[in-house]
Design an enzyme around this catalytic site. Sequence first.
Site, short mmCIF file in Angstrom:
data_model
loop_
_atom_site.label_atom_id
_atom_site.label_comp_id
_atom_site.label_asym_id
_atom_site.label_seq_id
_atom_site.Cartn_x
_atom_site.Cartn_y
_atom_site.Cartn_z
CG LEU A 277 35.81 29.21 36.13
CD1 LEU A 277 36.59 28.38 35.50
CD2 LEU A 277 36.90 28.67 37.12
CE1 TYR A 278 29.17 34.87 38.36
CE2 TYR A 278 29.81 36.28 36.81
CZ TYR A 278 29.01 35.95 37.77
OH TYR A 278 27.99 36.40 37.61
#
Length: 487
Positions: A277-278
């Site tokens: 997700l980062y």
Amino acid sequence: MPSSGITAVDAAAKGMKLERYASGGALLLRRATSAKLVSASSHLLFRATVLATLALVFLFTLHYPSLLSRSFHLSSSSASTHPSSSAASHRSLLMSSSSASASYGGAAWEKEIRRSARPSRNDGGISVLVTGAAGFVGTHCSLALKARGDGVVGLDNFNSYYDPSLKRARQALLASRGVAVVDADINDGPLLEKLFDVAAFTHVLHLAAQAGVRYAMEAPQTYVASNVAGLVSVLEVAAKHADPQPSVVWASSSSVYGLNTDAPFSEDHRTDRPASLYAATKKAGEAIAHTYNHIYGLSITGLRFFTVYGPWGRPDMAYFFFARSIVAGEPITLFRAADGSDARRDFTYIDDVVKGCLGALDTAGKSTGSKSGKKSGPAPLRVYNLGNTSPVPVTRMVAILEKLLGKKANKRIVTMPSNGDVPFTHANVSHAAHDFGYRPTTSLEAGLRHFVDWFVEYYKLDVKIAKGARSAADKPAKKKKAMSASS
């Protein structure tokens, strides 16, 4: 109060049943009486709820700092070994440590901002707003800009993703060099507008972000709040409020390459398969940057950092918590890829990254838009890798730390989990080398030696360990220097 409210409503309901058998006049009277009872009870319940809520808010505000404090301990619990392990202890990047009205404004505040933003170079220099200024890269870049005579104003919200006291120590270092750091948040639009009203920033170095690949599985909303909403907040003010528009340089990440297997990683490779997700939020940031460049004429440069390390670094990074665990005698976990190979990283020393950031600022080019919404033509839109160009097995990094610290690590080797990490990173920096002369020069041995010297001094470790670390580092340093001279 809730129980009395329920009792009153039940009584009113019973009264309504009895009224069905009463005469017309009595029925109306009883209904009116019941309505009054319900209304009075509802008002009392509402007032009690408001008062209770205000009391809770007051108590939370009073005691909130104690929830945020987290000290760094070498002999640690699991929380200190992995500072990002608890979502409950993390303060969102949407929150500032003090209210906006109390943290900025006033003649003295404006005077300090103008002083800090004013360049001292004879050739004029540039004036830079650095977000995330109390962070690792932000501190080093702010110091380098100030040292060469540029104006610098920092902004940081000192969130507790890792030990805030380290960030406060960096803030003190910046203050000693004449750099003011505003304690506020990038999502505070009015504050950003106020800063641009007070100082005519020519550039923004946007480094504030929620970092960490694994923590995204615990607190995904913080990544969206900072890396997406926060970037939009900065670009909105730069595009629509600042006059003239500044040039923007911002921190993307090597993580955008995700599942890419072509090496070394080039800016021309695919970045549409993020592994975390980062990484996805950073990829989204690059798409957002394209939009603001296209619509509003903002000059925007994205920098994809590759595993930055060095003094004043981040405690959540592997080299940092490995050093801590080695000193404390605690086990460390090393990952191997599914094929049995060691994880490898393109470790990049902080001084090399700073040179890249300053080079990107100096060559950013001007924005072409205005507050009116019109732009005079296309503005620069660039993205660069900033890496060391030489991936090193993480096991090699641990061996160097063992030698510098004079102590063996207790290693535990496991297969890399599917939590967003990738087996290797490897930067191609030819575009940055061509456009602004980026050439990394610091070996991992030399960079880790500088880090260990700082680490031992900052945390005031045992003198024997400190002497051992420095004496052990002397031979690799001389050997490396001789090798460089003969090559």
